[in-house]
Design an enzyme around this catalytic site. Structure first.
Site, PDB file in Angstrom:
ATOM      1  N   PHE A 265      36.626  31.362  46.210  1.00  0.00           N
ATOM      2  CA  PHE A 265      35.205  31.332  45.875  1.00  0.00           C
ATOM      3  C   PHE A 265      34.414  30.332  46.696  1.00  0.00           C
ATOM      4  O   PHE A 265      33.454  29.733  46.227  1.00  0.00           O
ATOM      5  CB  PHE A 265      34.989  31.131  44.363  1.00  0.00           C
ATOM      6  CG  PHE A 265      35.152  32.427  43.626  1.00  0.00           C
ATOM      7  CD1 PHE A 265      36.402  33.027  43.543  1.00  0.00           C
ATOM      8  CD2 PHE A 265      34.067  33.092  43.078  1.00  0.00           C
ATOM      9  CE1 PHE A 265      36.568  34.252  42.928  1.00  0.00           C
ATOM     10  CE2 PHE A 265      34.219  34.318  42.458  1.00  0.00           C
ATOM     11  CZ  PHE A 265      35.473  34.899  42.387  1.00  0.00           C
ATOM     12  N   CYS A 276      28.609  40.371  35.612  1.00  0.00           N
ATOM     13  CA  CYS A 276      29.105  39.191  34.888  1.00  0.00           C
ATOM     14  C   CYS A 276      28.423  37.898  35.286  1.00  0.00           C
ATOM     15  O   CYS A 276      27.787  37.252  34.448  1.00  0.00           O
ATOM     16  CB  CYS A 276      30.609  39.086  35.064  1.00  0.00           C
ATOM     17  SG  CYS A 276      31.450  40.403  34.191  1.00  0.00           S
TER      18      CYS A 276
END
Ligand code: UDX
Length: 473
Positions: A265, A276
């Site tokens: 990430f 989400c």
């Protein structure tokens, strides 16, 4: 075990299929009769790798059925609530569907049944659900409540379900924990035959984390918000890299080698999307505010993310100046690869901005075209990247689909009006694209220049901003 899964969306259908695959008898329910019929006929309402095979196999084996919620909950030993919790105008999660399911369970479920909340919900929802179930419960129903958040990623949902790093259960009784252990036993012990084994990257036994229901609910929101924070952080670092002449890929690599940070990430780009992260960050800010905590850190995570599209469009403006009537090819519509999901997809916001400025957009995506068409008509959708690129003055990459790595750039150069690629996902090495004769602009790096430009295109030698300006003039 006899299990009901209420909600046949991404989470519910994947959960139902995987629970059936490990041997349970699963009834998957939805209010949408059309969707139930589609599933009964073996068709999937969305694209998720391997899901169709698992659904088919388990329907045939008699372990997976599709029913309306009123029927599905009767006689179930465990009921997973997997209905949607979409954002309300104020950012809070809309819990109407969860509350409706609770009523159905209270009125129709029978015997000793464990109700498991899997949908992403605000902290303290399990406690509220418990009160509602007690209030409406019919005679003979003994319900216990548990929270068991999902962490599956679209595009690798099956792999994530069979090989999770952790299974979090929020429970109030030992009996509830024992029943959850029984449900997950094959996954906890990794004793089942993995149907997607070849594409699985890890198969270690997951951690079993037992908490109270409030903590379990918070783990989900805190995890997603933290990941979103990592993305916004690296996106700001990318901007800084562009401003000072550094390379974000190398900065991220250097940061990620520290195990306290981790390399996942830290890919900069045009921002996070999907159903989400944007809603969970918003909801978490609301949850904190309601609890008297000002989580302004997360508000900035959202703000940084909102600015990504404008930052990206500015790159193409720098090249084409006025965008009116300029033909732009957009590669990628889904919010990330391996899914057809376009909900809160950065690509769609990008198209809106380009169209507002008068650009003529042709788009291509390997899976998400139909879903994009439904929400964003009025642009040209193409059946290949080459069709989209014909006579385009710029190619913009919005989703890092694997197939884009193998594009035939020699052919591209012949059909595009100008060899300009503006890559929002850093799919290519700048020096390699330059060597192919493409003017390549990515995120968090200075463009590489050919030797003829007087600057090195080596990936380790980076021009200073001053040198760059001189070349650009
Ligand atoms: C996420 C969580 O990862 C999962 O655990 C949770 O249960 C549901 O939400 P998902 O929405 O499928 O899963 O997508 P994810 O793979 O996490 O990516 C979210 C967004 O972040 C995508 O738009 C992606 O492109 C973006 N992203 C991700 C980046 O921009 N950079 C990165 O380094 C990683």
């Amino acid at each position: 075990m006899k299990i009901s899964v209420i909600g046949a969306g991404y989470v519910g259908l994947t959960t139902a299929a995987c629970l059936a695959e490990i041997g349970h008898h699963v009834r998957c329910a939805d209010n949408d009769e059309g969707k139930l019929n589609l599933l009964r006929s073996g068709k999937m309402p969305f694209f998720e790798p391997h899901l169709d095979e698992i659904v088919h196999r388990n329907i045939i084996a008699g372990r997976l059925q599709f029913e309306i919620p009123e029927n599905a909950v009767v006689g179930a030993e465990a009921i997973f609530i997997c209905v949607g919790t979409p954002p309300l105008e104020n950012g809070e999660a809309d819990l109407c569907a969860v509350a409706n399911v609770a009523r159905t369970i209270a009125q129709r479920a029978t015997g000793n049944c464990l109700v498991i909340e899997k949908s992403t919900v605000p902290v303290q929802t399990a406690q509220k659900l418990k009160r509602q179930l007690q209030q409406y419960a019919g005679k003979g129903l003994q319900c216990t409540l548990a929270s068991n958040p999902e962490f599956l990623r679209e595009g690798s949902a099956i792999q994530d379900s069979f090989h999770p790093e952790r299974i979090v259960v929020g429970v109030e009784t030992e009996e509830a924990e024992a029943r959850l252990r029984e449900i997950y036993a094959p996954i906890l012990e990794q004793t089942f035959k993995c149907p997607v084994h070849t594409s699985c990257t890890h198969a270690q036994k997951p951690a079993w984390i037992v908490t109270d229901t409030n903590s379990s609910e918070l783990i989900k929101h805190a995890s997603n918000s933290f990941l979103a924070m990592k993305i916004s952080f690296i996106n700001m670092v990318a901007d800084l890299c562009e401003a000072v002449g550094a390379d974000v890929t190398k900065v991220a690599l250097g940061m990620g080698m520290d195990p306290r940070i981790g390399s996942a990430f830290l890919n900069p780009g045009i921002g996070f999307g999907g159903f989400c992260f944007p809603k969970d960050v918003q909801a978490f800010v609301r949850i904190a505010t309601k609890a008297g905590c000002d989580f302004s850190l997360l508000k900035e995570v959202e703000n940084i993310n909102k600015r990504r599209i404008e930052h990206f469009v500015e790159k193409v403006r720098q090249e084409l100046w006025v965008l009116r009537d300029r033909k732009i090819a957009l590669l990628g519509l889904a919010f990330k690869p391996n899914t057809d999901d376009v909900r809160f997809a950065p690509a769609l916001e990008l198209i809106r901005v380009l169209v507002r400025e008068g650009a003529v957009v042709s788009a291509y995506d390997p899976q998400a075209t139909e879903k994009a068409k439904a929400v964003l008509p009025g642009i040209r959708y193409c059946s290949s990247p080459y069709e989209a690129a014909e006579e385009a003055e710029a190619i913009m990459i919005a989703t890092e689909w694997e197939e884009f790595r193998d594009l035939d750039w020699d052919h591209m150069k012949q059909i595009i009006a100008r060899p300009l690629v503006v890559d929002g996902r850093n799919m290519f090495k700048p020096a390699e694209m330059t060597a192919r004769g493409i003017h390549y602009i990515s995120i968090g790096k200075l463009p590489a220049f050919s030797v003829d430009d007087g600057l090195s295109n080596s990936s380790t030698s980076i021009a200073s901003p001053g040198e760059l300006q001189a070349v650009l003039k």
